[in-house]
Design a protein around this motif. Structure first.
Motif, short mmCIF file in Angstrom:
data_model
loop_
_atom_site.label_atom_id
_atom_site.label_comp_id
_atom_site.label_asym_id
_atom_site.label_seq_id
_atom_site.Cartn_x
_atom_site.Cartn_y
_atom_site.Cartn_z
N PRO A 772 0.69 -1.53 -0.11
CA PRO A 772 0.36 -0.22 0.12
C PRO A 772 0.64 1.43 -0.10
O PRO A 772 2.01 1.39 0.14
CB PRO A 772 -0.83 0.06 1.50
CG PRO A 772 -0.45 -1.51 2.10
CD PRO A 772 0.35 -2.34 0.92
N GLU A 773 0.15 2.17 -0.36
CA GLU A 773 1.04 3.24 -0.69
C GLU A 773 2.30 4.57 0.74
O GLU A 773 2.65 4.59 0.95
CB GLU A 773 0.15 4.87 -0.84
CG GLU A 773 1.10 6.37 -1.90
CD GLU A 773 -0.25 6.66 -2.00
OE1 GLU A 773 0.28 8.28 -3.09
OE2 GLU A 773 -0.86 6.52 -2.73
N GLU A 774 1.39 3.52 1.46
CA GLU A 774 0.64 4.45 3.09
C GLU A 774 2.34 4.18 3.63
O GLU A 774 2.74 4.66 4.44
CB GLU A 774 -0.50 3.75 4.00
CG GLU A 774 -0.13 4.90 5.64
CD GLU A 774 -1.54 4.96 6.52
OE1 GLU A 774 -1.50 4.92 7.07
OE2 GLU A 774 -2.74 4.36 5.51
N PHE A 775 2.16 2.33 3.20
CA PHE A 775 3.47 1.43 4.03
C PHE A 775 4.61 1.99 3.23
O PHE A 775 5.43 1.87 4.37
CB PHE A 775 2.79 0.19 3.27
CG PHE A 775 4.01 -0.94 4.30
CD1 PHE A 775 4.06 -1.12 5.56
CD2 PHE A 775 4.85 -1.24 3.13
CE1 PHE A 775 4.53 -1.85 6.11
CE2 PHE A 775 6.34 -2.35 3.70
CZ PHE A 775 6.57 -2.26 4.69
N GLN A 776 4.39 2.14 2.29
CA GLN A 776 6.15 2.88 0.96
C GLN A 776 6.01 4.09 1.90
O GLN A 776 7.17 4.54 1.85
CB GLN A 776 5.66 3.12 -0.62
CG GLN A 776 5.36 1.62 -0.65
CD GLN A 776 4.97 1.67 -2.14
OE1 GLN A 776 5.64 2.69 -2.96
NE2 GLN A 776 3.82 0.59 -2.81
N MET A 777 5.03 5.25 2.00
CA MET A 777 5.27 6.30 2.55
C MET A 777 6.43 6.16 4.13
O MET A 777 7.31 7.27 4.31
CB MET A 777 4.74 7.40 2.71
CG MET A 777 3.79 8.07 1.63
SD MET A 777 3.17 8.76 1.20
CE MET A 777 2.73 10.04 2.49
N ASN A 778 6.24 5.34 4.75
CA ASN A 778 6.26 5.09 5.67
C ASN A 778 7.73 3.69 5.71
O ASN A 778 7.97 2.76 7.09
CB ASN A 778 5.37 5.00 7.63
CG ASN A 778 4.63 6.42 7.18
OD1 ASN A 778 5.25 7.37 7.11
ND2 ASN A 778 3.36 6.04 6.74
#
Length: 799
Positions: A772-778
């Motif tokens: 998920p995009e949120e995981f990649q950001m964090n």
């Protein structure tokens, strides 16, 4: 000694007693229930009277084309080869792109399917040529071409848009569709009629056609699914010009032809019971119902008053002369206490099989008993018509209660251990087991439970891909919408419905372009509209009943799925609303003009119609289609409520008892049987006062409805007389249905716990995982928290 001169007077008095006890003078209705009415009647109901001028237009289109290719010969004088060649020529012409030309060719083919009536002199001759021409059209492949054209017309967005924008839709808006549906209906209805004189080629063609209709050969779905799609599109408002009566009639006949009627259902039931090693059926239900006689409904209040007054005037002197009948003179024996019409809906205790009390039945001065000739209309049954049945569950309940009472312990579902129980209980259990009936549905439910418990070791289920199974798979994704659409149309066609602005318009294929200008034209159109609605009710009731019965035999959860969506769509109150009318008026309605019926209207010279002849109607005792519809709707109501406590309570809540009891006035055994069944299931919830004031209805139930040996239906002491939770019952059933549908039909949504596991390290690491995009950001934070900040003992991990 009794004075012999008194006998004539006493006989007359006894006849009055019989009359007052509800033995109506009216004879039984000579109605023979079946899959459909006679062939000629089914053909005539396809056309509305407004379509009358189109018969000659069809003939004109055929004749113009025929004269170009064939010289001075008639169609009936050509050879088989010439017939086939002309039919092929017409079929080729159907593929032209010009709409007007295509419509003319379709009308010419319709004229062939109508029996080339211009060259016939009698109705029998028309029907002979209809059969010949229809089998000829089938042979050259006309039906497949018609299905393709129908699909094209269904998807014709220009016609749909034009119809939606029109303020008033008439017959002209559905011309193309009506011609195509007429030909298809005539082909299906004619081919399914089996005649002993049929040639082997015709019999083979019939069997092949039946298989093709039930298979997904047309547009990868059975033709019934395509017609269901037309129904939902019409009800959604996207295609208000669809000729719905013709669509429903074709749908009904297609289902009837491909799945089979009531006799075929009985044969399938017998075969399935043999396959499951179950004992044979105790009786043939069709035969039993046909031999039953109707109970005598009450004479109406006005008839009673009129007959009583006539008899009183004629026999008053004779009564005065008899000294031993002086007691009668204290009160007029021919005057009923209460002459109210029992049509009052609010009266919950109106007694349809129980007339007003006759003075002789009260505790008044009675003369000494005098022998008198028996009333001719009184007939006592020689025996009960049905063999009693007992379910395994009933035996378990009986044993549980007996053990609790006499021993003080229970053994669950053990129905064999009788230790410690008294001898009468042993005999009761023996009697119950003698009449134990195991249904096909119980076996299917048990097998489904086994499949759900052991999904891996249970093995693959063998599903017979018969016509009903293919149909269920076809309508499964949209079945709720199909049921809602059918009930919407049924509501619009019901005689008790009020015209509302938001209701659908089902008269698109009966209203002419120009509205009537004379009284006679208005009367004719009124008859046509009422007839149109009656035919729609007939078709929908037959479709629903056939599907329910076939689904129940194929698999109980298919039946339950359809039944539950009918209940959710308010089918139960809708049917009760339908019966909340003067049902005798509906059954004896004369909404037909026999001289305008096909094929009579194309063979004979039409007489001049007058307002008097339209009002008079035909001479039939009753309207076959309306009685057929009523019985079908009652059977559907029985199917929906049988063994369903919460739905039975809906009958009670909607105050169905007085509505149903008024339907008992129809003196027809089959209709009375299904009304009495519906009254029986709710009797224990109606209270002691209702049972007390309706003893003759209770007696009729006892005589005509099958007995369940330990069913406490008449007294209300049963365990089922408990508070009801509609939601809990329906939710539990719905969960079972969804599990069944998911297991058998939804192969894509398998249980993840039972999917094979990949144990190869390389293939697992080689799989591409979408993060998920949120995981990649964090991602940095995750590494710090889950990897770097946690101590790892690599030695222990490697060991």
């Amino acid at each position: 000694m009794v004075n012999k001169a008194a006998f004539p007077v006493l006989t007359k008095i006894h006849k009055v007693i019989c009359l007052n006890e509800g033995f109506s003078e009216a004879p039984d209705l000579e109605f023979e229930y079946g899959d459909a009415e006679k062939w000629a009647a089914e053909l005539s109901e396809l056309y509305s009277y407004t379509e009358g001028p189109e018969f000659l237009l069809n003939r004109k289109c055929f004749t113009e084309d025929f004269r170009i290719h064939v010289a001075d010969k008639k169609w009936t004088e050509l050879s088989l080869a010439e017939h086939r060649a002309h039919a092929m020529r017409l079929l080729d012409s159907l593929e032209v792109t010009a709409r007007e030309r295509r419509l003319k060719v379709a009308r010419a083919i319709l004229y062939m399917a109508q029996g080339t009536f211009g060259e016939c002199e009698s109705e029998a001759e028309v029907q002979h040529w209809m059969r010949y021409n229809v089998f000829l059209l089938l042979e050259v492949g006309t039906f497949s071409a018609l299905v393709e054209l129908l699909n094209m017309e269904i998807d014709n967005s220009a016609a749909c848009t034009s119809a939606v924008r029109k303020p008033a839709i008439s017959l002209a808006d559905s011309t193309d569709l009506r011609v195509l549906l007429n030909i298809m209906y005539l082909m299906v209805e004619t081919i399914q009629q089996e005649v002993l004189a049929d040639s082997p080629e015709w019999r083979t063609a019939r069997d092949t056609f039946r298989t093709e209709l039930g298979s997904p050969l047309y547009n990868n779905e059975p033709i019934s699914v395509m017609l269901f799609g037309m129904v939902t599109k019409f009800c959604s408002g996207h295609a208000p010009h669809f000729p719905m009566k013709k669509v429903l009639l074709l749908l009904w006949k297609t289902i009837l032809f491909t799945l089979g009627g009531f006799e075929q259902l009985q044969q399938i039931k017998v075969r399935k019971r043999e396959d499951l090693a179950l004992p044979p059926l105790p009786e043939d239900s069709i035969r039993v119902v046909l031999t039953m006689r109707a109970a005598s409904p009450p004479a109406s209040a006005s008839d009673l008053i009129e007959q009583q007054q006539k008899r009183a005037r004629r026999e008053h002197k004779a009564l005065i002369k008899q000294d031993n009948l002086d007691a009668f003179n204290e009160k007029d024996p021919y005057k009923a206490d209460d002459t109210r019409e029992d049509e009052d809906d609010s009266d919950d205790n109106d007694n349809s099989l129980e007339p007003e009390t006759f003075p002789l039945e009260r505790d008044e001065v009675m003369p000494p008993p005098i022998p008198h000739p028996p009333c001719e209309r009184v007939s006592f049954p020689k025996g009960l018509p049905w063999a009693p049945k007992v379910r395994e569950k009933d035996i378990e309940h009986f044993l549980e209660s007996s053990r609790s009472k006499f021993i003080g312990y229970t053994l669950g579902s053990d129905t064999d251990t009788v230790v410690g129980l008294p001898t009468p209980i042993h005999e009761s259990i023996r009697t119950l087991k003698q009449h134990k009936y195991v249904s096909i549905a119980e076996i299917q439910i048990a097998k489904e439970e086994e499949f759900q418990k052991t999904p891996l070791s249970g093995g693959e289920e063998e599903v017979e891909m018969c016509s009903i199974e293919l149909l269920y798979q076809g309508i499964l994704p949209n079945l709720p919408q199909y049921m809602i659409a059918l009930l919407k149309i049924l509501l619009a066609a019901a005689p008790t419905s009020k015209a509302k602005t938001d209701s659908i318009n089902i008269l698109a294929d009966v209203l002419p372009e120009e509205m009537p200008t004379t009284v006679l034209q208005s009367m004719k159109l009124g008859v046509d509209v009422n007839r149109h609605k009656e035919i729609i009710v007939k078709a929908i009731s037959a479709i629903l009943l056939l599907l329910l019965k076939h689904f129940k035999l194929n698999h109980i959860y298919q039946f339950e799925y359809m039944a539950q969506h009918l209940v959710f769509a308010n089918c139960i109150p809708l049917i009760l609303k339908f019966f909340n009318q003067n049902i005798m008026s509906y059954i004896t309605a004369k909404n037909s003009i026999s001289v305008l019926d096909f094929p009579h209207c194309v063979v004979h010279e039409l007489p001049e119609l007058t307002a008097e002849s339209l009002e008079a109607g035909d001479n039939n005792q009753f309207c076959w289609r309306n009685l057929f519809s009523c019985i079908n709707l009652l059977r559907i109501l029985n199917k929906l409520t049988k063994w369903k406590h919460s739905r039975t309570m809906m009958l009670v809540v909607f105050k169905s008892a007085p509505i149903l009891k008024r339907a008992l006035k129809v003196k027809q055994a089959m209709m009375q049987l299904y009304v009495l069944k519906l009254l029986k299931v709710q009797t224990k919830y109606l209270g002691r006062q209702w049972r007390k004031s309706n003893m003759k209805t209770m007696s009729a139930i006892y005589q005509k409805v099958r007995h369940r040996l330990n069913d406490d239906w008449a007294y209300g002491n049963d365990l089922d007389a408990r508070p009801w939770d509609f939601q809990a019952e329906e939710c539990a059933l719905r969960a079972n249905i969804e599990r069944f549908n998911a297991r058998r039909y939804d192969k894509s949504q398998g249980n993840p716990d039972f999917l094979p596991v990949d144990n190869c390290l390389q293939s697992v690491l080689g799989q591409r995982v979408e993060l998920p995009e949120e995981f990649q950001m964090n991602y940095d934070l995750w590494l710090e928290r889950e990897v770097f900040s946690k101590p790892i003992s690599w030695e222990e991990l490697l060991q």
